[in-house]
Design an enzyme around this catalytic site. Structure first.
Site, PDB file in Angstrom:
ATOM      1  CE  LYS A  63      -1.245   0.558   5.449  1.00 29.50           C
ATOM      2  NZ  LYS A  63      -0.353   1.503   5.466  1.00 29.50           N
ATOM      3  CG  ASP A  95      -1.266   5.032   5.368  1.00 32.10           C
ATOM      4  OD1 ASP A  95      -1.370   3.904   4.097  1.00 32.10           O
ATOM      5  OD2 ASP A  95       0.366   4.763   5.207  1.00 32.10           O
ATOM      6  CD  GLU A  96      -1.396   2.531   8.570  1.00 32.89           C
ATOM      7  OE1 GLU A  96      -2.150   1.674   8.877  1.00 32.89           O
ATOM      8  OE2 GLU A  96      -0.268   2.402   9.250  1.00 32.89           O
ATOM      9  CD  GLN A 144      -2.207  -4.456   8.852  1.00 35.39           C
ATOM     10  OE1 GLN A 144      -1.346  -3.623   9.273  1.00 35.39           O
ATOM     11  NE2 GLN A 144      -2.646  -4.565   7.099  1.00 35.39           N
TER      12      GLN A 144
END
Length: 788
Positions: A43, A227-228, A258
């Site tokens: 990613k 991101d995340e 996650q």
DNA sequence: AGTAGGCCACTTTTT
DNA sequence: GTGGCCTACT
């Protein structure tokens, strides 16, 4: 149209070719896009390639791209990769964490804020220091009003966008907390400071309330990439929404499996919210894993599949099965650490790269035992986080001096260093100074500067009375720094400060070793001052506040890495040890009461497993040294979900673990009792009571287990009765966790915990069924019959 | 004001 | 086992 399967920006290494889904993600046109990316699915690569694609192919000006990562480390990594792909524009992309992006906006727009552009960022320690002084001012009991707890409360409130005025008051305690909160905010303002939560909150309210600001940024950022995304909180979600509200080109990447920052306000349901809020979004799944072997992936999957409320994913790899997972059942935590070091040592001798190892654990405190073992073996290691550097007294002192120069109003820093080294300024004098400040309707910084500049001439000097001379001494040097700060270089300023306060001399007490260590830390800061010579003091301080320990890991160091499971997110290693697989540690005790927290512990384990490329090692200890005495530990319930056939045992089981295992297997932690009630202890003992009335159930269970272990062709991951050699150690406790005992007056009970003191004295925690109560007893004091 | 010695709480995880 | 904090003494 681009040549999809050969998408390869200029000068790219052929290894970085992308698969079809990745190409889809990289080249998807504007609008809302959700990329669900499993671990190791590339990613980061997708994100960097997409940014490069936007700049190189779509001709988006780099300064019109906003990319948000979770850590500074990730941001730096991305920046580095991006620079190779877009040598020109990389620097102009707005790339950083939510916090650093917010700081950037806030400093630019400081004219709208209650603070000026030089504001100081308060970390948790600073927050606690401020709260402590407030609690003291209010004459509250600091045991009842614990600063650390209140800091968490306030942080939670801020994450829910609750300001002091809106704080829900139901008890008199709430009212006090509200008052503390109010004063805390006022204290921050007076100190020209913001805490971590304020950075996000203030940026958000700025965008909400100032249309011109919102429009400027929303119009500026043509493309927003996050991101995340599973670890964003409410405020961050809103920020994203506003910042992308003009162009609506929002590209988010995440993986609900996650999500491990719920405790910090993160809410992976933001992924679902995204799907609701952006009706015509596109969803891209990245399921091919480029990192791990199939065995590692299968293990990970078996573990995570036990979680409810998730999108099942079909992760696959082309890497083949690889090695089996290795499991070591350690006698105690020292044995566990020795195993890790011994194994690493052996592998290094066989040619393994020391840097290919990582050891992961739940709590920072677990690193100590490992460090000892590494040192004993003479193997260098690198430790991530753990307050290694920035938590040190001397480092905080020097940073406080620097912060004062930059923002003289910073009260927390003033209090920290006004008497460092000791110059006879105690609490009384500081109080006097505050009083004078109040009377003058000024602030500490200005008062000190005026005192320092005008000296005994000023009325402040007179007002300070007996404290005047010593405070003047400090004020004078402080005013001196502020006078020169814009004309001398950062390293010169740094040296001047150390010289003026005679900091080196101050460090001279203590052992020689300690002095060298502390002075070394100061030198490390000095090195950073050189590094930031061009960027200036503001940048240095911002970096110190926001980057902290995570970024300290030097990549050159060819050594095994020691880090928490949280810190491991986003990283990968050839060989990964996950230690401390004890029930109560992983999953952590504090997660037992809530199902969602338990699910998060599981995700944490999942994150750890999926960091491994080639080899995964798991370990637990039957006994663990905590607070100076031994605590017996049960194996982690998660181990039950690691498929037996994927595991290779490193050792057989010792008798000392036998009872633990029995109790574990007896039902209290069984997987199928998949409910975690609010009062776990009650339900556990209700169940225990039921079983104890017909004790044959236990025997049945034990028999079943033995049969299962003997019949399965694979090594069991947990101890069984049959392969336990009967070996007793002298240091062994007489009583063991899970034992049923009979007390002459309290009746029958079950041993919950055994503390073995250094002198061989045993302290027992026993739950007595008749009393329905738990008691602590010294074993030598009473006669207990062992029932079973 | 400074310091030595004793007591006790401490351990999630981090921007 | 240990660091932070309070108390009592200098």
């Amino acid at each position: 149209m681009l040549p999809f399967n050969e998408y390869n920006p200029i000068g790219m290494d052929p290894r970085s070719l992308l698969n079809e889904q990745q190409v889809d993600a990289v080249t998807v046109e504007g609008g809302a896009t959700l990329v669900l990316a499993g671990p190791g699915s590339g990613k980061t690569r997708v994100l960097t390639h997409r940014i490069a694609h936007l700049i190189n192919e779509m001709k988006v000006p780099p300064q019109r791209i906003l990319a948000v990562t979770f850590t500074n480390k990730a941001a730096n990594e991305m920046k580095k990769r991006l620079e190779k792909m877009v040598p020109e524009g990389a620097k102009s992309v707005w790339l950083g964490t939510f916090h650093s992006i917010c700081v950037r906006i806030l400093r630019r727009e400081a004219r709208y804020l209650p603070v000026d552009a030089n504001f100081t960022i308060y970390d948790v320690d600073d927050q606690v220091a401020l709260l402590k002084s407030i609690i003291k001012d209010l004459n509250l009991n600091d045991k009842l009003y614990h600063a650390g707890g209140i800091q968490e409360t306030i942080s939670r409130a801020k994450n829910e966008m609750i300001m002091p005025g809106q704080y829900n008051v139901r008890t008199s305690r709430d009212a006090k907390i509200q008052e503390i909160y109010e004063r805390y905010q006022a204290g921050l303002r007076a100190s020209n400071a913001m805490d971590f939560d304020d950075l996000l909150l203030t940026a958000l309210s700025l965008l909400y309330e100032r249309e011109e600001v919102r429009e400027y940024y929303a119009a500026r950022f043509e493309h927003v990439l996050i991101d995340e995304f599973q670890d964003t909180n409410q405020i961050q979600y809103e920020l994203v929404r506003l910042l992308s509200s003009v162009h609506n080109n929002l590209f988010v990447v995440g993986d609900e499996d996650q999500s491990i920052y719920r405790w910090r306000g993160a809410d992976y349901r933001n992924v679902l919210r995204f799907e609701e809020d952006y009706g015509d979004f596109r969803k891209i799944l990245l399921e091919q894993n480029y990192r791990s072997t199939q065995n590692v992936l299968d293990t990970a999957r078996a573990v995570i599949d036990q979680n409810q409320y998730r999108t099942p994913k079909a992760l696959f790899t082309k890497r083949g099965n690889g090695n089996l997972i290795r499991f070591y059942n350690a006698e105690d935590d020292r044995d566990e650490a020795d195993y890790v070091v011994r194994t690493i040592q052996t592998e290094i001798k066989k040619g393994a790269n020391p840097a290919s190892f990582a050891v992961m654990y739940r709590m920072n405190s677990q690193s100590r035992m490992l460090e000892e073992a590494f040192m004993k073996a003479g193997i260098p290691y690198r430790l991530v986080g753990a307050q290694r550097f920035y938590g040190r007294r001397e480092v905080k002192d020097v940073i406080a001096f620097l912060r004062l120069v930059h923002n003289p109003k910073d009260e927390v820093s003033i209090r920290r260093v006004i008497n460092v080294p000791p110059r006879k300024i105690g609490d009384k004098s500081v109080e006097k100074l505050r009083e004078v400040t109040r009377l003058m309707e000024s602030n500490l910084g200005n008062v000190l500067i005026e005192l320092g500049t005008r000296g005994p001439e000023s009325e402040i000097y007179a007002a300070l009375d007996r404290s005047a001379a010593s405070i003047y001494q400090f004020a004078k040097i402080m005013a001196g720094w502020i006078e020169i700060k814009d004309t001398v270089s950062l390293p010169d300023l740094f040296d001047r400060i150390l010289m003026d306060v005679e900091y080196r001399e101050y460090l001279q007490d203590g052992s020689e070793e300690e002095v060298i260590d502390r002075w070394g830390n100061v030198q490390e800061l000095r090195r950073q001052a050189f590094e930031f010579e061009e960027l200036g003091l503001a940048s240095l301080l911002e970096n110190l506040a926001l980057v902290s320990d995570q970024d300290t890991i030097s990549e050159k160091l060819e050594s095994p890495t020691l880090l928490t499971l949280h810190a491991a997110k986003g990283l990968e290693f050839d060989r990964v040890f996950i230690i401390g697989l004890d029930d109560g540690l992983l999953p952590h005790n504090r997660s037992f009461e809530e199902e969602e927290e338990m699910a998060e512990e599981r995700r944490l384990f999942y994150v750890g497993i999926t960091r491994a490329r080639d080899q995964l090692y798991l370990a637990r200890a039957g006994r663990r040294n905590m607070f100076g005495s031994y605590e017996y530990q049960l194996p982690s319930r998660f181990l039950k979900d690691v498929p037996d056939e994927l595991v290779e045992m490193e050792n057989t089981f010792r008798s000392s673990t036998q009872n633990n295992y029995d109790r574990w297997e007896r039902g209290s932690y069984r997987r199928d009792t998949n409910r975690y009630q609010s009062n776990r202890k009650d339900s556990f003992f209700e169940e225990w009571d039921r079983k104890s009335t017909k004790s044959r159930t236990w025997d049945e269970l034990r028999e079943n287990q033995d049969r299962k272990n003997n019949n399965s062709g694979h090594a069991p991951i947990l101890p069984s009765k049959s392969d336990a050699p009967t070996r007793e150690k002298k240091s062994e406790a007489t009583y063991k966790v899970g034992m049923k005992i009979k007390h002459p007056t309290f009746g029958e009970g079950m041993v919950l915990n055994v503390h073995l003191e250094g002198d061989g004295e045993e302290t027992l925690e026993i739950f007595f069924a008749e009393l329905k109560q738990q008691k602590k007893l010294a074993a030598s004091f009473i006669k207990l019959d062992i029932v079973e």
